[in-house]
Design a protein around this motif. Sequence first.
Motif, PDB file in Angstrom:
ATOM      1  N   VAL A 165      -0.687 -12.776 -11.458  1.00 21.14           N
ATOM      2  CA  VAL A 165       0.369 -13.938 -11.379  1.00 21.14           C
ATOM      3  C   VAL A 165       1.037 -13.664 -10.175  1.00 21.14           C
ATOM      4  CG1 VAL A 165       2.550 -14.701 -12.288  1.00 21.14           C
ATOM      5  CG2 VAL A 165       0.664 -14.128 -13.862  1.00 21.14           C
ATOM      6  N   MET A 166       1.337 -12.470  -9.798  1.00 22.86           N
ATOM      7  CA  MET A 166       2.062 -12.168  -8.570  1.00 22.86           C
ATOM      8  C   MET A 166       1.369 -12.603  -7.447  1.00 22.86           C
ATOM      9  SD  MET A 166       3.900  -8.614  -7.127  1.00 22.86           S
ATOM     10  CE  MET A 166       2.342  -8.152  -6.934  1.00 22.86           C
ATOM     11  N   THR A 167       0.087 -12.195  -7.255  1.00 25.17           N
ATOM     12  CA  THR A 167      -0.850 -12.895  -6.123  1.00 25.17           C
ATOM     13  C   THR A 167      -0.933 -14.204  -6.069  1.00 25.17           C
ATOM     14  OG1 THR A 167      -2.239 -10.558  -6.333  1.00 25.17           O
ATOM     15  CG2 THR A 167      -2.986 -12.519  -5.100  1.00 25.17           C
ATOM     16  N   ALA A 168      -1.119 -14.831  -7.064  1.00 29.72           N
ATOM     17  CA  ALA A 168      -1.353 -16.363  -7.020  1.00 29.72           C
ATOM     18  C   ALA A 168       0.126 -17.001  -6.807  1.00 29.72           C
ATOM     19  CB  ALA A 168      -1.219 -16.834  -8.549  1.00 29.72           C
ATOM     20  N   ARG A 188      -3.442   1.213 -21.334  1.00 33.07           N
ATOM     21  CA  ARG A 188      -2.407   0.315 -21.849  1.00 33.07           C
ATOM     22  C   ARG A 188      -1.528  -0.208 -20.793  1.00 33.07           C
ATOM     23  NH1 ARG A 188       0.866   3.477 -24.795  1.00 33.07           N
ATOM     24  NH2 ARG A 188      -0.254   5.459 -24.870  1.00 33.07           N
ATOM     25  N   ALA A 189      -1.555   0.816 -19.819  1.00 30.84           N
ATOM     26  CA  ALA A 189      -0.673   0.382 -18.469  1.00 30.84           C
ATOM     27  C   ALA A 189      -1.692  -0.491 -17.543  1.00 30.84           C
ATOM     28  CB  ALA A 189      -0.620   1.623 -17.459  1.00 30.84           C
ATOM     29  N   LEU A 190      -2.704  -0.284 -17.512  1.00 29.45           N
ATOM     30  CA  LEU A 190      -3.861  -1.568 -17.083  1.00 29.45           C
ATOM     31  C   LEU A 190      -3.516  -2.626 -17.662  1.00 29.45           C
ATOM     32  CD1 LEU A 190      -5.927  -2.173 -14.821  1.00 29.45           C
ATOM     33  CD2 LEU A 190      -7.643  -1.284 -16.483  1.00 29.45           C
ATOM     34  N   ALA A 191      -3.647  -2.706 -18.963  1.00 30.41           N
ATOM     35  CA  ALA A 191      -3.491  -3.972 -19.784  1.00 30.41           C
ATOM     36  C   ALA A 191      -2.341  -4.794 -19.300  1.00 30.41           C
ATOM     37  CB  ALA A 191      -3.580  -3.866 -21.240  1.00 30.41           C
ATOM     38  N   VAL A 192      -1.240  -4.210 -18.966  1.00 33.67           N
ATOM     39  CA  VAL A 192       0.116  -5.064 -18.469  1.00 33.67           C
ATOM     40  C   VAL A 192       0.007  -5.325 -16.911  1.00 33.67           C
ATOM     41  CG1 VAL A 192       2.468  -4.925 -18.200  1.00 33.67           C
ATOM     42  CG2 VAL A 192       1.283  -4.288 -20.351  1.00 33.67           C
ATOM     43  N   LEU A 193      -0.716  -4.257 -16.186  1.00 31.72           N
ATOM     44  CA  LEU A 193      -0.544  -4.314 -14.661  1.00 31.72           C
ATOM     45  C   LEU A 193      -1.426  -5.184 -14.324  1.00 31.72           C
ATOM     46  CD1 LEU A 193       0.488  -3.003 -12.066  1.00 31.72           C
ATOM     47  CD2 LEU A 193      -1.702  -1.393 -12.417  1.00 31.72           C
ATOM     48  N   LEU A 194      -2.645  -5.496 -14.638  1.00 33.58           N
ATOM     49  CA  LEU A 194      -3.561  -6.534 -14.161  1.00 33.58           C
ATOM     50  C   LEU A 194      -3.121  -8.003 -14.181  1.00 33.58           C
ATOM     51  CD1 LEU A 194      -6.430  -6.983 -12.866  1.00 33.58           C
ATOM     52  CD2 LEU A 194      -7.380  -7.005 -15.089  1.00 33.58           C
ATOM     53  N   PRO A 195      -2.670  -8.311 -15.554  1.00 33.65           N
ATOM     54  CA  PRO A 195      -2.063 -10.086 -15.318  1.00 33.65           C
ATOM     55  C   PRO A 195      -1.088  -9.996 -14.657  1.00 33.65           C
ATOM     56  CG  PRO A 195      -1.903  -8.665 -17.571  1.00 33.65           C
ATOM     57  CD  PRO A 195      -2.684  -7.917 -16.894  1.00 33.65           C
ATOM     58  N   THR A 196      -0.062  -8.972 -14.491  1.00 34.04           N
ATOM     59  CA  THR A 196       0.941  -9.034 -13.691  1.00 34.04           C
ATOM     60  C   THR A 196       0.787  -9.295 -12.140  1.00 34.04           C
ATOM     61  OG1 THR A 196       2.164  -7.740 -15.263  1.00 34.04           O
ATOM     62  CG2 THR A 196       3.170  -7.846 -13.006  1.00 34.04           C
ATOM     63  N   LEU A 197      -0.241  -8.455 -11.627  1.00 37.42           N
ATOM     64  CA  LEU A 197      -0.764  -8.593 -10.527  1.00 37.42           C
ATOM     65  C   LEU A 197      -1.318  -9.834 -10.224  1.00 37.42           C
ATOM     66  CD1 LEU A 197      -2.185  -4.995  -9.908  1.00 37.42           C
ATOM     67  CD2 LEU A 197      -0.292  -5.905  -8.905  1.00 37.42           C
ATOM     68  N   TYR A 252      -4.985  -8.453  -0.802  1.00 37.80           N
ATOM     69  CA  TYR A 252      -5.081  -6.929  -0.715  1.00 37.80           C
ATOM     70  C   TYR A 252      -3.916  -6.306  -1.553  1.00 37.80           C
ATOM     71  CZ  TYR A 252      -5.228  -2.530   1.776  1.00 37.80           C
ATOM     72  OH  TYR A 252      -5.200  -1.081   2.232  1.00 37.80           O
ATOM     73  N   LEU A 253      -2.767  -7.055  -2.017  1.00 35.26           N
ATOM     74  CA  LEU A 253      -1.738  -6.467  -2.758  1.00 35.26           C
ATOM     75  C   LEU A 253      -2.299  -6.126  -4.125  1.00 35.26           C
ATOM     76  CD1 LEU A 253      -0.293  -8.135  -0.378  1.00 35.26           C
ATOM     77  CD2 LEU A 253       1.516  -8.535  -2.356  1.00 35.26           C
ATOM     78  N   MET A 254      -3.066  -7.026  -4.741  1.00 32.90           N
ATOM     79  CA  MET A 254      -3.450  -6.897  -6.086  1.00 32.90           C
ATOM     80  C   MET A 254      -4.689  -5.655  -6.129  1.00 32.90           C
ATOM     81  SD  MET A 254      -5.451  -9.441  -8.550  1.00 32.90           S
ATOM     82  CE  MET A 254      -6.873  -9.639  -7.486  1.00 32.90           C
ATOM     83  N   LEU A 255      -5.414  -5.851  -5.343  1.00 35.72           N
ATOM     84  CA  LEU A 255      -6.695  -4.767  -5.178  1.00 35.72           C
ATOM     85  C   LEU A 255      -6.038  -3.393  -4.871  1.00 35.72           C
ATOM     86  CD1 LEU A 255      -8.826  -6.945  -2.920  1.00 35.72           C
ATOM     87  CD2 LEU A 255      -9.245  -6.568  -5.239  1.00 35.72           C
ATOM     88  N   ARG A 273       0.825  -1.213   0.138  1.00 32.95           N
ATOM     89  CA  ARG A 273       0.022  -0.073   0.108  1.00 32.95           C
ATOM     90  C   ARG A 273       0.834   1.249  -0.041  1.00 32.95           C
ATOM     91  NH1 ARG A 273      -0.697   3.428   3.657  1.00 32.95           N
ATOM     92  NH2 ARG A 273       0.243   2.282   5.103  1.00 32.95           N
ATOM     93  N   ALA A 274       1.962   1.234   1.028  1.00 31.48           N
ATOM     94  CA  ALA A 274       2.900   2.299   0.942  1.00 31.48           C
ATOM     95  C   ALA A 274       3.595   2.613  -0.421  1.00 31.48           C
ATOM     96  CB  ALA A 274       3.626   2.264   2.073  1.00 31.48           C
TER      97      ALA A 274
END
Length: 525
Positions: free
Chosen positions: A100-103, A89-98, A141-144, A52-53
């Motif tokens: 995968v990272m959360t999983a 365009r940023a969201l398109a890359v950020l969302l799948p990255t998040l 919470y990290l992804m959200l 969050r920070a």
Amino acid sequence: MNLLKATGTIGGLTLASRVLGLVRDSLFARYVGAGFASDAFLVAFRLPNMFRALFAEGAFASAFIPMFNRKVGDPEGQGLPDGLDFAERALAVLLPTLVVMTALLEVFAWPVTLVLSGQFNGVSAEQFAFAVALSRMTIPYLMLISLVSLCGGILNSLHKFWVNAAAPILLNLTLIAALLLFHSADPMITARNQAIGVSVSGALQLAWLVWACRRAGVSLKLRLPRLDADVKRLMALIWPAAAGAGAVQINLVISTALAASLLAHGSVTYIYMADRLNQLPLGLIGIGLGTVLLPTISRQLGGGDEAAAMETQNRGLELALLLTLPATVALVLCGEPIAAALFGYGRFTPQDAHFTAQALAAFSIGLPSYILVKVLTPGYYARQDTVTPVRYATISMVVNLVLNLVLILPLQHVGPPLATAIASTVNVLMLYRTLVARGQFTTDARLRRRVPRLALAALAMGGVLWAGQGLLMPYVHGTWLVRFLALAVLVSAGGLVYGLSAVILGAFSKADLQLLLRRKRAPSE
């Protein structure tokens, strides 16, 4: 933009969030106390709290906002549509990255918890499994919160600062509700319900930001990810900015891990509670200033107005010290009545409150540096320089680690906070010296004249509070109303003495006050 007004808006909402956070922490102390259950939850909460920070208040905003503003302000572009196209365009890359990272973090929650806690100084396998389960509950919470930061960055760039600043209030309201409605005689169950509440609050914050974006005419569409030049530039800026903006948070993670692995159970809780009190002025002043300064300086530099950017940073530094110095002195000298009034009841014993006050004094020594990082780093990020802050943050983290190892055993729970404070001060000194050496920041005559006077006013306030706090100690263990009144007297007396001293010493003039009052009454504001 009125720097004081915008900072006050964000700071006021952040203050409301921090006050609710203190209510939450007071309830947490009452129902969970200071022991393994509280330490396990706080370690589980440390990782998402760090993200969050880093993202909501640091790296993503630091990288995204200047690029978004350049798209919107490009005289050869289409303004806001260009900015929103970049955001999609940023969201398109950020969302799948998040995702995968959360999983991955869910799968590897056991080793992650081990790194963050050092297995809690030798607890049983069953207890450690409980701590791992809490980590898995908080990881979503990290992804959200990272998605929240994207929406918040857009709204900040559109000067709708208050919406993003209000989002953390939902976290505190959710956790307060969980404590009031779902607490148990077993502190382990209460801690588990808090972990669930963390991720629930992330969903609520994302819903709030999405709704606010749509109200502002911003509706982002999902696209297939594509690493174009802009997105690559954004990604290249985010990761170094994460370390630069999050040096304090990363230092806290190191401190938490060492405390959990080397000190008695409850030490993580003392450090956390002390940090929460220390975060109150940081949230009110530092986050508000940092949020406003970055887009302001970015816009001024984008228009080629270096003089205006330097003036903005001088006034930001002055405002930061005006508010920070008295808070530092008060928290160092009066931590005992503050900790006792807020936390010292229920499962949280008077000794726990005493240890928390000791950690608070150590943390608060570094309070000016924690806030000045928020003032100085926009001078780098607005020029798209994220390499220098990360280099200095890395140095400060090494300093923090060495000092932790040296101080933690002789000073116990005071060692990690003191190491964090010293390391943050080292970071600020390096940031300041480099800006000056590059000719990108010079303290003006007004700032040089007022800083010593502000320091003297803060010391005068500290002397009065130190002499009088003994009179309040019998009242900080009373009912909620008595505790509140005791703290109100402490804060009011300190504020009055500081204000009068600042005026007498010439650190804050009557003309300044009249100017602020005129601005508050101005119809345009």
